[in-house]
Scaffold this active site. Structure first.
Site, mmCIF file in Angstrom:
data_model
loop_
_atom_site.group_PDB
_atom_site.id
_atom_site.type_symbol
_atom_site.label_atom_id
_atom_site.label_comp_id
_atom_site.label_asym_id
_atom_site.label_seq_id
_atom_site.Cartn_x
_atom_site.Cartn_y
_atom_site.Cartn_z
ATOM 1 N N CYS A 113 -12.631 13.152 -14.973
ATOM 2 C CA CYS A 113 -13.691 12.684 -15.861
ATOM 3 C C CYS A 113 -13.218 12.900 -17.284
ATOM 4 C CB CYS A 113 -14.962 13.489 -15.596
ATOM 5 S SG CYS A 113 -16.321 13.102 -16.702
ATOM 6 N N HIS A 155 -19.952 7.700 -10.000
ATOM 7 C CA HIS A 155 -19.583 8.657 -11.047
ATOM 8 C C HIS A 155 -20.331 8.338 -12.356
ATOM 9 C CE1 HIS A 155 -16.356 11.220 -13.076
ATOM 10 N NE2 HIS A 155 -16.990 10.663 -14.098
ATOM 11 N N GLU A 156 -20.304 7.067 -12.751
ATOM 12 C CA GLU A 156 -20.909 6.695 -14.048
ATOM 13 C C GLU A 156 -22.430 6.799 -13.998
ATOM 14 O OE1 GLU A 156 -19.037 6.629 -16.504
ATOM 15 O OE2 GLU A 156 -17.207 6.519 -15.310
ATOM 16 N N HIS A 159 -23.665 10.258 -14.380
ATOM 17 C CA HIS A 159 -23.686 10.704 -15.785
ATOM 18 C C HIS A 159 -25.060 10.417 -16.407
ATOM 19 C CE1 HIS A 159 -19.799 12.184 -17.008
ATOM 20 N NE2 HIS A 159 -19.152 11.144 -16.548
HETATM 21 ZN ZN ZN Z 1 -17.125 11.087 -16.125
#
Ligand code: ZN
Length: 204
Positions: A113, A155-156, A159
């Site tokens: 990341c 993953h995004e 966030h």
């Molecule tokens: Zn990330």
């Protein structure tokens, strides 16, 4: 053209743990958001990375950009790409996304990341997902993805909910990139897993 680069914040910044807020239709049409998307795209390329979420540049907004360029895959062994089901993904924008995992076996690979620069870990994730979101024009969009692209989406979007890969990683696999390259790079995941599990069972 002036290159606009944003600062990517690192783990420990409160914004990375905040739940991002949705963008309104007016905001999506605004010049500010258009410019922000262009800057995020540039920042992602410069990093380089395959995704960047607004909290990573300090803004708690439900906005992320993704692009997995052909040129990123050129120097990676075909076997590695096939195992990860990694293919190029054209640039696109996610606004106010929702995500659902498609039931099935999860898959485990090392990921990193930009907000945890210099580290990596083995992270289990759904192989396939469905995403509903708006694009940069405010148009509704459905995405069905599997393989590496599904991993990027998970993953995004995490966030945007204040979550990081370290929340779901196998913590005993957490490594600096230097040590990952020294000890684990290029090894089949099964081999890494059994080596690290052995280590974990023999403390001291
Ligand atoms: Zn990330």
């Amino acid at each position: 053209m002036r290159r606009e680069r944003l600062t990517i914040v690192q783990v420990g910044e409160p914004v990375l743990r905040q739940r991002a807020r949705a963008l309104t239709a007016d905001e999506i049409r605004s010049r500010e958001i258009r410019q922000l998307i262009a800057k995020m795209r540039q920042t992602m390329h410069d990093a380089p990375g395959v995704g960047l979420a607004a909290p990573q540049i300090g803004l708690p907004l439900q906005l992320a950009v993704i692009e997995d360029r052909e040129e990123y895959l050129e120097d990676i062994a075909q076997e590695h790409l096939t195992e990860r089901e990694r293919r190029p993904v054209p640039f696109h924008v996610l606004i106010n996304p929702t995500i659902r995992e498609v039931p099935g076996k999860s898959v485990e690979f090392y990921e990193g990341c930009l907000s945890l620069a210099g580290f990596t870990a083995l992270v289990p994730r759904a192989r396939s997902v469905r995403v509903e979101c708006l694009d940069e024009h405010g148009k509704r969009k459905s995405i069905e993805a599997s393989g590496w692209y599904a991993r990027i989406l998970q993953h995004e979007i995490e966030h945007l909910h204040g979550r990081l890969y370290i929340d779901r990683m196998h913590s005993h696999t957490f490594a600096s990139l230097d040590n990952f390259n020294r000890f684990w790079k290029g090894k089949p995941i099964d081999e890494v897993r059994s080596a690290l599990n052995r280590t974990r069972q023999n403390p001291g």
